[in-house]
Scaffold this motif. Structure first.
Motif, PDB file in Angstrom:
ATOM      1  N   ASP A   1       9.591  -6.405  -4.360  1.00 53.12           N
ATOM      2  CA  ASP A   1       8.617  -6.987  -3.421  1.00 53.12           C
ATOM      3  C   ASP A   1       8.581  -8.490  -3.673  1.00 53.12           C
ATOM      4  O   ASP A   1       8.673  -8.925  -4.815  1.00 53.12           O
ATOM      5  CB  ASP A   1       7.225  -6.373  -3.668  1.00 53.12           C
ATOM      6  CG  ASP A   1       6.256  -6.641  -2.527  1.00 53.12           C
ATOM      7  OD1 ASP A   1       5.928  -5.688  -1.783  1.00 53.12           O
ATOM      8  OD2 ASP A   1       5.835  -7.818  -2.362  1.00 53.12           O
TER       9      ASP A   1
ATOM     10  N   GLY B   1      10.759   3.624   6.277  1.00 49.09           N
ATOM     11  CA  GLY B   1       9.472   3.932   6.906  1.00 49.09           C
ATOM     12  C   GLY B   1       8.889   2.764   7.668  1.00 49.09           C
ATOM     13  O   GLY B   1       7.996   2.946   8.500  1.00 49.09           O
TER      14      GLY B   1
ATOM     15  N   LYS C   1       0.840  -1.223   0.000  1.00 49.23           N
ATOM     16  CA  LYS C   1       0.000   0.000   0.000  1.00 49.23           C
ATOM     17  C   LYS C   1       0.868   1.264   0.000  1.00 49.23           C
ATOM     18  O   LYS C   1       0.674   2.159  -0.815  1.00 49.23           O
ATOM     19  CB  LYS C   1      -0.919   0.000   1.236  1.00 49.23           C
ATOM     20  CG  LYS C   1      -2.042  -1.019   1.161  1.00 49.23           C
ATOM     21  CD  LYS C   1      -3.028  -0.871   2.308  1.00 49.23           C
ATOM     22  CE  LYS C   1      -2.479  -1.331   3.653  1.00 49.23           C
ATOM     23  NZ  LYS C   1      -2.195  -2.776   3.765  1.00 49.23           N
ATOM     24  N   MET C   2       1.825   1.321   0.935  1.00 45.59           N
ATOM     25  CA  MET C   2       2.668   2.520   1.016  1.00 45.59           C
ATOM     26  C   MET C   2       3.587   2.626  -0.198  1.00 45.59           C
ATOM     27  O   MET C   2       3.776   3.715  -0.739  1.00 45.59           O
ATOM     28  CB  MET C   2       3.500   2.503   2.312  1.00 45.59           C
ATOM     29  CG  MET C   2       2.718   2.865   3.553  1.00 45.59           C
ATOM     30  SD  MET C   2       1.850   4.437   3.436  1.00 45.59           S
ATOM     31  CE  MET C   2       3.196   5.562   3.124  1.00 45.59           C
TER      32      MET C   2
ATOM     33  N   PHE D   1       5.992   9.699   8.771  1.00 49.45           N
ATOM     34  CA  PHE D   1       6.519  10.750   7.890  1.00 49.45           C
ATOM     35  C   PHE D   1       5.548  11.909   7.712  1.00 49.45           C
ATOM     36  O   PHE D   1       5.855  12.845   6.980  1.00 49.45           O
ATOM     37  CB  PHE D   1       6.870  10.155   6.518  1.00 49.45           C
ATOM     38  CG  PHE D   1       8.200   9.459   6.527  1.00 49.45           C
ATOM     39  CD1 PHE D   1       9.374  10.181   6.414  1.00 49.45           C
ATOM     40  CD2 PHE D   1       8.281   8.090   6.680  1.00 49.45           C
ATOM     41  CE1 PHE D   1      10.599   9.556   6.452  1.00 49.45           C
ATOM     42  CE2 PHE D   1       9.498   7.451   6.705  1.00 49.45           C
ATOM     43  CZ  PHE D   1      10.666   8.190   6.588  1.00 49.45           C
TER      44      PHE D   1
ATOM     45  N   ARG E   1      -3.384   8.122   3.815  1.00 50.26           N
ATOM     46  CA  ARG E   1      -1.961   7.825   3.907  1.00 50.26           C
ATOM     47  C   ARG E   1      -1.111   8.724   3.011  1.00 50.26           C
ATOM     48  O   ARG E   1       0.102   8.534   2.933  1.00 50.26           O
ATOM     49  CB  ARG E   1      -1.760   6.361   3.525  1.00 50.26           C
ATOM     50  CG  ARG E   1      -2.544   5.446   4.432  1.00 50.26           C
ATOM     51  CD  ARG E   1      -2.443   4.017   3.961  1.00 50.26           C
ATOM     52  NE  ARG E   1      -2.288   3.162   5.096  1.00 50.26           N
ATOM     53  CZ  ARG E   1      -1.349   2.249   5.234  1.00 50.26           C
ATOM     54  NH1 ARG E   1      -0.498   2.029   4.275  1.00 50.26           N
ATOM     55  NH2 ARG E   1      -1.294   1.532   6.327  1.00 50.26           N
TER      56      ARG E   1
HETATM   57  N1  LIG Z   1       6.728   5.643   8.710  1.00 55.75           N
HETATM   58  C1  LIG Z   1       5.503   5.927   8.268  1.00 55.75           C
HETATM   59  O1  LIG Z   1       5.124   7.095   8.082  1.00 55.75           O
HETATM   60  C2  LIG Z   1       4.575   4.786   7.953  1.00 55.75           C
HETATM   61  C3  LIG Z   1       3.295   5.022   7.416  1.00 55.75           C
HETATM   62  C4  LIG Z   1       2.505   3.937   7.063  1.00 55.75           C
HETATM   63  C5  LIG Z   1       2.996   2.645   7.246  1.00 55.75           C
HETATM   64  N2  LIG Z   1       4.225   2.450   7.791  1.00 55.75           N
HETATM   65  C6  LIG Z   1       4.829   1.130   7.942  1.00 55.75           C
HETATM   66  O2  LIG Z   1       5.307   0.719   6.660  1.00 55.75           O
HETATM   67  C7  LIG Z   1       5.256  -0.702   6.560  1.00 55.75           C
HETATM   68  C8  LIG Z   1       4.503  -1.093   5.286  1.00 55.75           C
HETATM   69  O3  LIG Z   1       3.162  -0.632   5.369  1.00 55.75           O
HETATM   70  P1  LIG Z   1       2.102  -0.939   4.207  1.00 55.75           P
HETATM   71  O4  LIG Z   1       0.837  -0.386   4.699  1.00 55.75           O
HETATM   72  O5  LIG Z   1       2.628  -0.554   2.877  1.00 55.75           O
HETATM   73  O6  LIG Z   1       2.022  -2.535   4.294  1.00 55.75           O
HETATM   74  P2  LIG Z   1       1.597  -3.535   3.130  1.00 55.75           P
HETATM   75  O7  LIG Z   1       1.354  -4.844   3.800  1.00 55.75           O
HETATM   76  O8  LIG Z   1       0.527  -2.959   2.264  1.00 55.75           O
HETATM   77  O9  LIG Z   1       2.908  -3.630   2.235  1.00 55.75           O
HETATM   78  C9  LIG Z   1       4.104  -4.204   2.687  1.00 55.75           C
HETATM   79  C10 LIG Z   1       4.768  -4.858   1.479  1.00 55.75           C
HETATM   80  O10 LIG Z   1       6.053  -5.326   1.865  1.00 55.75           O
HETATM   81  C11 LIG Z   1       6.274  -6.513   1.150  1.00 55.75           C
HETATM   82  N3  LIG Z   1       7.348  -7.298   1.736  1.00 55.75           N
HETATM   83  C12 LIG Z   1       7.290  -8.312   2.627  1.00 55.75           C
HETATM   84  N4  LIG Z   1       8.524  -8.805   2.841  1.00 55.75           N
HETATM   85  C13 LIG Z   1       9.379  -8.068   2.064  1.00 55.75           C
HETATM   86  C14 LIG Z   1      10.758  -8.103   1.826  1.00 55.75           C
HETATM   87  N5  LIG Z   1      11.556  -9.014   2.421  1.00 55.75           N
HETATM   88  N6  LIG Z   1      11.298  -7.205   0.962  1.00 55.75           N
HETATM   89  C15 LIG Z   1      10.534  -6.290   0.329  1.00 55.75           C
HETATM   90  N7  LIG Z   1       9.188  -6.231   0.495  1.00 55.75           N
HETATM   91  C16 LIG Z   1       8.635  -7.106   1.356  1.00 55.75           C
HETATM   92  C17 LIG Z   1       4.920  -7.227   1.182  1.00 55.75           C
HETATM   93  O11 LIG Z   1       4.849  -8.222   0.164  1.00 55.75           O
HETATM   94  C18 LIG Z   1       3.967  -6.053   0.946  1.00 55.75           C
HETATM   95  O12 LIG Z   1       3.688  -5.869  -0.438  1.00 55.75           O
HETATM   96  C19 LIG Z   1       4.640  -1.182   7.877  1.00 55.75           C
HETATM   97  O13 LIG Z   1       5.666  -1.504   8.781  1.00 55.75           O
HETATM   98  C20 LIG Z   1       3.883   0.038   8.392  1.00 55.75           C
HETATM   99  O14 LIG Z   1       3.732   0.053   9.794  1.00 55.75           O
HETATM  100  C21 LIG Z   1       5.020   3.494   8.139  1.00 55.75           C
END
Ligand SMILES: NC(=O)c1ccc[n+]([C@@H]2O[C@H](COP(=O)([O-])OP(=O)(O)OC[C@H]3O[C@@H](n4cnc5c(N)ncnc54)[C@H](O)[C@@H]3O)[C@@H](O)[C@H]2O)c1
Length: 253
Positions: free
Chosen positions: A31, A85, A10-11, A113, A222
Motif C-alpha cells: 500500500d 476486487g 479497509k478491505m 464478492f 463487509r
Molecule cells: N468487489 C467487492 O466485493 C468489493 C467490496 C468492497 C469494496 N470494493 C472495492 O475495493 C476497493 C477498495 O475498497 P476499500 O474500502 O478497501 O477502500 P480503502 O480506501 O479503505 O482502501 C484502499 C487502499 O488502497 C490503497 N491504494 C491506493 N493506491 C494504491 C496503489 N497504487 N497500490 C496499492 N494500494 C493502493 C490506499 O492507500 C488504501 O489504503 C474500492 O474500489 C471498492 O469499491 C469491492
C-alpha cells in the motif's frame, strides 16, 4: 495458501483477517500509505516485484479505481493467480483479457464478492426475464453506499443494470446521470446515493400503474466481501489459466 494483498485499506485488512480465519498466511501487504503494510509503494513494478519475491501462491487486489489497471498490468506477468476486487476498471476488460490469454495467467474479478449479492444477481435476472413480457412494468435500479466510495454508480449497480438489459429487450441503454428531461422508455435509470457509512444497498423496482415490485439487497457489513475474495483465491489456485467470475464458482457447485 500464502497470500499477497495489494491495497491494504479497509478491505485489505478484512481480507487478511478472513484469510487467517481460513488458515492461510498473509506473506505480503502492499500500500502506498498504510503504515502497517509490509511494502510501502504506489509504483506498480516495485509492487509486482515485491509480490513475486514474497513466495505468495496468489494475490488479492483491493486498491483504488485510479490504480487498479496499472496494478493488474504489473501483476499479470508474475504468473500468480490474481483476484481483483477493486471496481471502476471493467471498461478495459477486453484489453486485460487479451493480456491474460497471451500470458496464460489466471484472473478472477468481481464487482461484488458477497455470496448474497451473487444470489441477488440471479434473482434479478430471473425476475427481469419474467417481467419482460409485461410491457406495463417499467424498471429502475437504485444503489446507496458510504460517502468514502470513490466511484459511482457502484460496480454492483452496473452489473444489476447489465443483467436487466440482457433480459428486458425494451430496455437498451443505462442512464446513470440525473434526468433533466423525460426519460425515453428504452432508458434504464441507475441512480446513486452517497451517505454516511452504509456498506451497500441495491434495489430494483418493477413499477406499473397498479403496483411496485421491489427487490432489495442490503449488505450488513463487509465481512461477506472479504470472505468471498479469499474463497475466490482458494478456488482460482486450482482453476488453471483464464478469466473467471463468481458465476464460475456457482456453476462449479
Ligand atoms: N468487489 C467487492 O466485493 C468489493 C467490496 C468492497 C469494496 N470494493 C472495492 O475495493 C476497493 C477498495 O475498497 P476499500 O474500502 O478497501 O477502500 P480503502 O480506501 O479503505 O482502501 C484502499 C487502499 O488502497 C490503497 N491504494 C491506493 N493506491 C494504491 C496503489 N497504487 N497500490 C496499492 N494500494 C493502493 C490506499 O492507500 C488504501 O489504503 C474500492 O474500489 C471498492 O469499491 C469491492
Amino acid at each position: 495458501m500464502r497470500l499477497a494483498i495489494v491495497g491494504y485499506g479497509k478491505m485489505g485488512h478484512m481480507i487478511a483477517a478472513a484469510a487467517a480465519l481460513r488458515g492461510h498466511d498473509v506473506v505480503c501487504t502492499v500500500d502506498p500509505f498504510a503504515k502497517d503494510a509490509s511494502i510501502v509503494t504506489s509504483e506498480p513494478l516495485s509492487m509486482a516485484t515485491a509480490v513475486a519475491g514474497s513466495g505468495a501462491d496468489a494475490v488479492i487486489e483491493f486498491s483504488h479505481p485510479s490504480s487498479v489497471r496499472g496494478n493488474i498490468d504489473a501483476l499479470i506477468p508474475t504468473g500468480l493467480p490474481l483476484v481483483v476486487g477493486t471496481t471502476g476498471w471493467h471498461d478495459s476488460l477486453p484489453e486485460v483479457s487479451e493480456t491474460v490469454k497471451a500470458r496464460g495467467s489466471a484472473l478472477f474479478y468481481s464487482s461484488n464478492f458477497s455470496v448474497g449479492v451473487n444470489l441477488f444477481y440471479r434473482i434479478v435476472s430471473d425476475a427481469a426475464r419474467l417481467l419482460a413480457d409485461f410491457e406495463n412494468y417499467d424498471v429502475a435500479v437504485f444503489e446507496s453506499h458510504h460517502s468514502n466510495k470513490a466511484d459511482s454508480p457502484s460496480g454492483t449497480g452496473i452489473e444489476i443494470a447489465r443483467r436487466i438489459l440482457e433480459n428486458v429487450p425494451r430496455k437498451t441503454k443505462i442512464v446513470s446521470d440525473a434526468f433533466t428531461r423525460k426519460p425515453d422508455p428504452s432508458e434504464l435509470h441507475l441512480a446513486s446515493l452517497r451517505v454516511g457509512s452504509t456498506p451497500g444497498t441495491h434495489s430494483v423496482f418493477f413499477d406499473s400503474a397498479a403496483d411496485t415490485i421491489e427487490l432489495t439487497h442490503v449488505a450488513r457489513n463487509r465481512e461477506g466481501f472479504a470472505l468471498g475474495a479469499v474463497r475466490a483465491a482458494e478456488w482460482l489456485i486450482g482453476a488453471g489459466p483464464g478469466i473467471f467470475t463468481m458465476n464460475d464458482i456457482f456453476d462449479s457447485l
